[in-house]
Design an enzyme around this catalytic site. Sequence first.
Site, mmCIF file in Angstrom:
data_model
loop_
_atom_site.group_PDB
_atom_site.id
_atom_site.type_symbol
_atom_site.label_atom_id
_atom_site.label_comp_id
_atom_site.label_asym_id
_atom_site.label_seq_id
_atom_site.Cartn_x
_atom_site.Cartn_y
_atom_site.Cartn_z
ATOM 1 N N HIS A 153 0.921 -1.431 0.119
ATOM 2 C CA HIS A 153 0.060 0.076 -0.374
ATOM 3 C C HIS A 153 0.607 1.680 0.144
ATOM 4 C CE1 HIS A 153 -3.949 -1.917 0.479
ATOM 5 N NE2 HIS A 153 -3.862 -2.888 1.143
ATOM 6 N N ASP A 361 3.953 9.699 -1.282
ATOM 7 C CA ASP A 361 3.221 8.749 -1.004
ATOM 8 C C ASP A 361 2.742 7.204 -1.862
ATOM 9 O OD1 ASP A 361 0.903 7.916 0.511
ATOM 10 O OD2 ASP A 361 -0.076 10.639 0.432
#
Length: 470
Positions: A153, A361
């Site tokens: 993730h 991110d």
Amino acid sequence: MGRLVVVSNRTPGKGPAAGGLAVALRQTLAEREGFWFGWSGKLVDIPEPHAQITDIDGLTVAQIDLTRDDHQAYYGGYSNSILWPSFHLRLDLATIEAHWYEGYRRVNTQFARALLPLLKPDDVIWVHDYHLIPLATELRNLGARNRIGFYLHIPFPTPDALYAIPHHQELMRDLSRYDLVGMQANRDVAAFTEFADHQTPSSLDGARVHSVDFSRTEVVAFPIGSDPDAFARLAVSPAATKMVRRVERTLADQRLILGVDRLDYSKGLPQRVEAYEKLLANDSRFRRQIHMLQVAPPSRDAIKEYQETSDTLDAVCGRVMGRFAEPDWQPLTYVKRAYGQPSLAGLYRLASVGLVTPLRDGMNLVAHEFIGAQDPTDPGVLILSRFAGAAEIFPDALLVNPFDTDETAEALRMALDMPLDERIARWTTLMASAQKHNVTDWAKHFLDHLAPAKVDHSSTRDVLYLASVA
Ligand code: F6P
């Protein structure tokens, strides 16, 4: 079709599922009669070897407890003080305590030992995130022959950052024990491929170390998404409207600039407030006309680097208040608290600008949710970091380099001055992309790809980027 077994560090709790990921995986689990496996959230002196199985709102969840020491080494130590900063290219914030690796490994072994007795031969296992990279190796060592997939993730690091991680060679060997490794973005697959193709293994004593063989592992980008249509509905729900009314009262005619992020150094919060400060300094017509709201729920606050980020943010916000606030006007509000999805959806809809500027991110689902919540006839503008995975699928946002606060300040000005027709045109394209990359299809694409009997992937090819790892 075999059952699906989802494995992650945390498991979903009671009550309405918080995130789109939990909702999507719950749905898939309900269709396939699988279960979710993970840590119970409890720390005990001597954990039971077997998992406790409970029904949480119709979802079967199998959980194990951990000892305090193992949890510290596995979660606070190796996962979040070594892997997290290194994968986010913040080696300056990593604490290299190589012994944490033993705790990390021990917890992965404990997960595997408790999971193995619950497995059937045709179960498909889907492991999530950096806490559990060694799980396939541990399961295979115990004899599991199931299809096992892994999804990262967070971003995958560049080779140099990877080499800085103690035991990186074992970690990469662990990744090669999965049948399928999913990543957020093409950028991540490219970084992985660079490592895989140019490995330079070394040992202290000069002994020969074998390169990792990735020939049996597929590495593919599956950009995760949200459920933007559900967010659109939520944004006009009574709970969202209640929040909108509360904030509208205090805003009066000021336009809202909104940020929503865990209080994490990877999110670039001090830089973001500094950019806002520059906007107010450069362009006095915005003073009294705008208000910045930063929602930043505390996260991993036992770790020193997180406490320091919180202190830095306090100082920057204080500086902006001292510089620009007046007895009857505050330039910003900063809340260190978590809000439920309905309240957030209302805030997103109210905002003229969504400021999503992480320094790095994996994907950033706030960007997806902000887009989903907009009013199609009067949408807000998304300012997005080019270093978020989301930048690959949302090129119609105002893309910024978050380290360059002058550029972010200029993007804020452009967003606030943007005419309605341009806002609508940009948002229409962004919404189409958010819908295309929805979380339900994401889970389906990953699981289709992992399925033992190969399916025709032609319909998903536009989101796949296959690393040449043979
Ligand atoms: O984005 C990565 C991630 O680990 C998510 O899986 C998780 O929801 C989030 O960060 C919060 O992390 P933690 O579980 O450490 O609070």
